[in-house]
Design a protein around this motif. Structure first.
Motif, PDB file in Angstrom:
ATOM      1  N   LEU A  28      48.922  23.842  48.677  1.00  0.00           N
ATOM      2  CA  LEU A  28      49.001  25.169  48.077  1.00  0.00           C
ATOM      3  C   LEU A  28      49.804  25.081  46.784  1.00  0.00           C
ATOM      4  N   PHE A  29      49.191  25.516  45.675  1.00  0.00           N
ATOM      5  CA  PHE A  29      49.813  25.446  44.357  1.00  0.00           C
ATOM      6  C   PHE A  29      49.990  26.847  43.776  1.00  0.00           C
ATOM      7  N   ARG A  30      50.964  26.976  42.887  1.00  0.00           N
ATOM      8  CA  ARG A  30      51.108  28.193  42.096  1.00  0.00           C
ATOM      9  C   ARG A  30      50.612  27.906  40.676  1.00  0.00           C
ATOM     10  N   PRO A  91      37.859  35.964  49.473  1.00  0.00           N
ATOM     11  CA  PRO A  91      37.578  37.365  49.137  1.00  0.00           C
ATOM     12  C   PRO A  91      38.863  38.144  48.891  1.00  0.00           C
ATOM     13  N   ARG A  92      38.801  39.145  48.038  1.00  0.00           N
ATOM     14  CA  ARG A  92      39.967  39.967  47.754  1.00  0.00           C
ATOM     15  C   ARG A  92      40.435  40.664  49.026  1.00  0.00           C
ATOM     16  N   PRO A  93      41.762  40.791  49.213  1.00  0.00           N
ATOM     17  CA  PRO A  93      42.850  40.534  48.257  1.00  0.00           C
ATOM     18  C   PRO A  93      43.350  39.099  48.261  1.00  0.00           C
ATOM     19  N   GLY A  94      42.599  38.144  48.783  1.00  0.00           N
ATOM     20  CA  GLY A  94      42.985  36.739  48.699  1.00  0.00           C
ATOM     21  C   GLY A  94      44.166  36.380  49.562  1.00  0.00           C
ATOM     22  N   ILE A  96      46.354  34.588  52.670  1.00  0.00           N
ATOM     23  CA  ILE A  96      46.414  33.259  53.264  1.00  0.00           C
ATOM     24  C   ILE A  96      45.524  33.195  54.505  1.00  0.00           C
ATOM     25  N   ARG A  97      45.402  34.309  55.195  1.00  0.00           N
ATOM     26  CA  ARG A  97      44.556  34.343  56.397  1.00  0.00           C
ATOM     27  C   ARG A  97      43.129  33.927  56.064  1.00  0.00           C
ATOM     28  N   GLU A  98      42.594  34.430  54.945  1.00  0.00           N
ATOM     29  CA  GLU A  98      41.231  34.044  54.549  1.00  0.00           C
ATOM     30  C   GLU A  98      41.159  32.572  54.167  1.00  0.00           C
ATOM     31  N   LEU A  99      42.222  32.053  53.568  1.00  0.00           N
ATOM     32  CA  LEU A  99      42.255  30.631  53.232  1.00  0.00           C
ATOM     33  C   LEU A  99      42.199  29.789  54.502  1.00  0.00           C
ATOM     34  N   PHE A 100      42.927  30.186  55.524  1.00  0.00           N
ATOM     35  CA  PHE A 100      42.899  29.447  56.784  1.00  0.00           C
ATOM     36  C   PHE A 100      41.521  29.526  57.441  1.00  0.00           C
ATOM     37  N   GLN A 101      40.846  30.647  57.297  1.00  0.00           N
ATOM     38  CA  GLN A 101      39.498  30.771  57.858  1.00  0.00           C
ATOM     39  C   GLN A 101      38.538  29.794  57.185  1.00  0.00           C
ATOM     40  N   LEU A 102      38.632  29.682  55.868  1.00  0.00           N
ATOM     41  CA  LEU A 102      37.803  28.709  55.155  1.00  0.00           C
ATOM     42  C   LEU A 102      38.141  27.287  55.587  1.00  0.00           C
ATOM     43  N   GLU A 127      46.415  35.280  46.737  1.00  0.00           N
ATOM     44  CA  GLU A 127      47.438  36.224  46.303  1.00  0.00           C
ATOM     45  C   GLU A 127      48.645  35.502  45.711  1.00  0.00           C
ATOM     46  N   ASP A 128      49.393  36.242  44.897  1.00  0.00           N
ATOM     47  CA  ASP A 128      50.600  35.740  44.225  1.00  0.00           C
ATOM     48  C   ASP A 128      50.277  34.614  43.245  1.00  0.00           C
TER      49      ASP A 128
END
Length: 465
Positions: A28-30, A91-94, A96-102, A127-128
């Motif tokens: 995970l990067f900023r 998908p918005r709002p982006g 972390i939960r959606e990232l884990f699903q992917l 997000e962020d």
């Protein structure tokens, strides 16, 4: 074509739709300050422009992939980078939960054996102002530690570093750090122990050293109530046949919090990590009305330091089985019980030679080799209930094209009878946990994240940290 060593071919032969044999990692990067909206798109274009220079990233099983490919590698001269490096967005709002699903979906799909055995997914829209990179590599080519080191090749400690690198670049600015201490995963011990065992056996050494080591372990099992042996684990809902779908969740905890508990309790950081995991598993099983009366056990890699720096490089690593003391309700008493179990295993292993340590580690893991046999998991007790790996990570802050790395979360392998895996790595001042589970056998996997926090909080309260 190149010969596939038997110790690597194991992971090709054992693979099936229900048992993908790849390891993965989610970084995970900023996004750097001042970066425009096309930063990630430009990053992907630059990644794809770097030709593959390391053979591991060009290798695939030889044709036909289901038989001959288990014995020989072939190499692709022209790697299709648009296939291997993929661009995605949540998908918005982006969240972390959606990232884990992917990540869960990608981690549960097999790598294409008609192509080199790796994929990289770059995900934007988190997000962020963050983006993520999920990479998966077949265990026949990389283990969890070498995969972490390969990804480190692309990173820099200088946010203004003008050179951009990828994991498959041959030239790097500086050498990679050596893997020491517990820088090994239990599954990679299969490869190491088998290779070393075969070498020693050809020299006539292993058989002679294996017998006294076996007698030592037997004597310890009979005399030391804290020494835990294989197949001393109860059956649980975590030790059932698995399906092919996966769930993956991750979270970070400050090392300072964990170390404060360890210092106050006179324990090691890894003792506290095991107790956090034990508390989370206990809470999860209680929620499902499935906590056995007998304590669960875990396969854990441990470091065994020796006084002689010439002996095994000053370090030895073994895979021991430790009690998780899930039958103990009080968190502090549970920590003490886990500490004593780990220390008991260390006392025994510290008196063995490096060959004997690896052979005994292979013996502890040997129960996994029978799990692909139909019905084996259903009629036998598990050799242990879970694999928990703590892999040394990064001591200094890392950047990729100026983007600071915020988290690095390992995604490991689960198998029949081992439906849950917890792997963590250090990242500067944090411990990054990655939890992988069978979607069918371990429902509501995200509950483990909450239970880990609750377990650490109750330990802090118990020791006054």
């Amino acid at each position: 074509m190149n010969y596939v060593p038997p110790t690597d071919a194991i992971f090709l032969l054992a693979e099936s739709r229900e048992r993908p044999m790849h390891v993965g990692g989610l970084q995970l990067f900023r996004t750097p300050d001042g970066a425009g909206p096309d930063f990630v798109a430009g990053l992907i274009e630059e990644i794809r422009s770097h030709p593959v220079q390391w053979r591991q990233f060009t290798r695939r099983p030889a044709d036909p992939v289901a038989s001959f490919g288990n014995v020989w590698w072939t190499e692709d001269d022209d790697v299709d980078m648009e296939y291997h490096v993929r661009h995605s967005a949540v998908p918005r709002p982006g969240r972390i939960r959606e990232l884990f699903q992917l990540t869960s979906r990608w981690h549960g799909t097999l790598l294409d054996r008609h192509r080199p055995l790796w994929e990289m997914h770059v995900v934007e829209g988190i997000e962020d102002n963050r983006f993520a990179v999920y990479t998966k590599l077949h265990h026949s080519l990389f283990d969890g530690v070498s995969a972490l080191r390969m990804n480190e090749r692309a990173l820099s400690e200088d946010p203004d570093d003008p050179d951009f690198r990828t994991p498959w670049d041959r030239t790097v600015k500086k050498s990679l750090p050596a893997t020491t201490n517990a820088g090994i995963t239990p599954l990679s011990l299969i490869r190491n122990a088998a290779a070393l065992g075969g070498t020693a056996l050809s020299a006539g050494g292993t058989a002679a050293s294996f017998l006294p080591a076996s007698l030592k372990l037997l004597n310890s099992a009979l005399r030391d109530n804290h020494f835990t042996t294989p197949f001393d684990a109860p059956r649980t809902i975590l030790n059932t046949p698995i399906g092919g779908s996966r769930r993956f969740v991750a979270q970070s905890w400050e090392i300072e919090r964990v170390q404060s508990v360890a210092t106050a309790a006179g324990a090691t950081l890894n003792d506290v990590v095991l107790t956090m995991c034990s508390g989370s598993i206990r809470r999860y099983l209680v929620e499902h009305n499935a906590l056995p009366d007998k304590s669960l056990t875990a396969l854990v890699p441990v470091s065994l330091r020796r006084n002689d720096p010439e002996d095994f490089g000053g370090n030895a690593v073994g895979a021991v089985i430790a009690s998780l003391a899930t039958d103990v309700a009080d968190p502090f008493d549970r920590l003490l019980a886990i500490r004593e179990s780990v220390q008991s295993a260390k006392r025994v292993m510290s008196e063995l030679t490096p060959h004997q340590i690896l052979m005994m580690s292979l013996f502890n893991i040997s129960g996994l080799t029978f799990t692909p046999i139909p019905g084996f998991v259903s009629v036998t007790r598990p050799p242990f209930n879970i694999i928990i790996s703590n892999v040394p990570g990064f001591r200094n802050r890392k950047y990729w094209k100026g983007a600071p790395l915020e988290g690095v979360y390992p995604a490991s392998i689960v198998m029949d009878g081992q439906a849950l895996n917890i792997t963590l790595t250090s990242n500067v001042d944090k411990l990054d946990f990655g939890i992988t589970g069978c979607r069918r056998s371990v429902p509501s996997l995200q509950r483990f994240i909450h239970h880990l926090e609750d377990s650490l909080a109750e330990l802090e309260k118990a020791v006054g940290a």
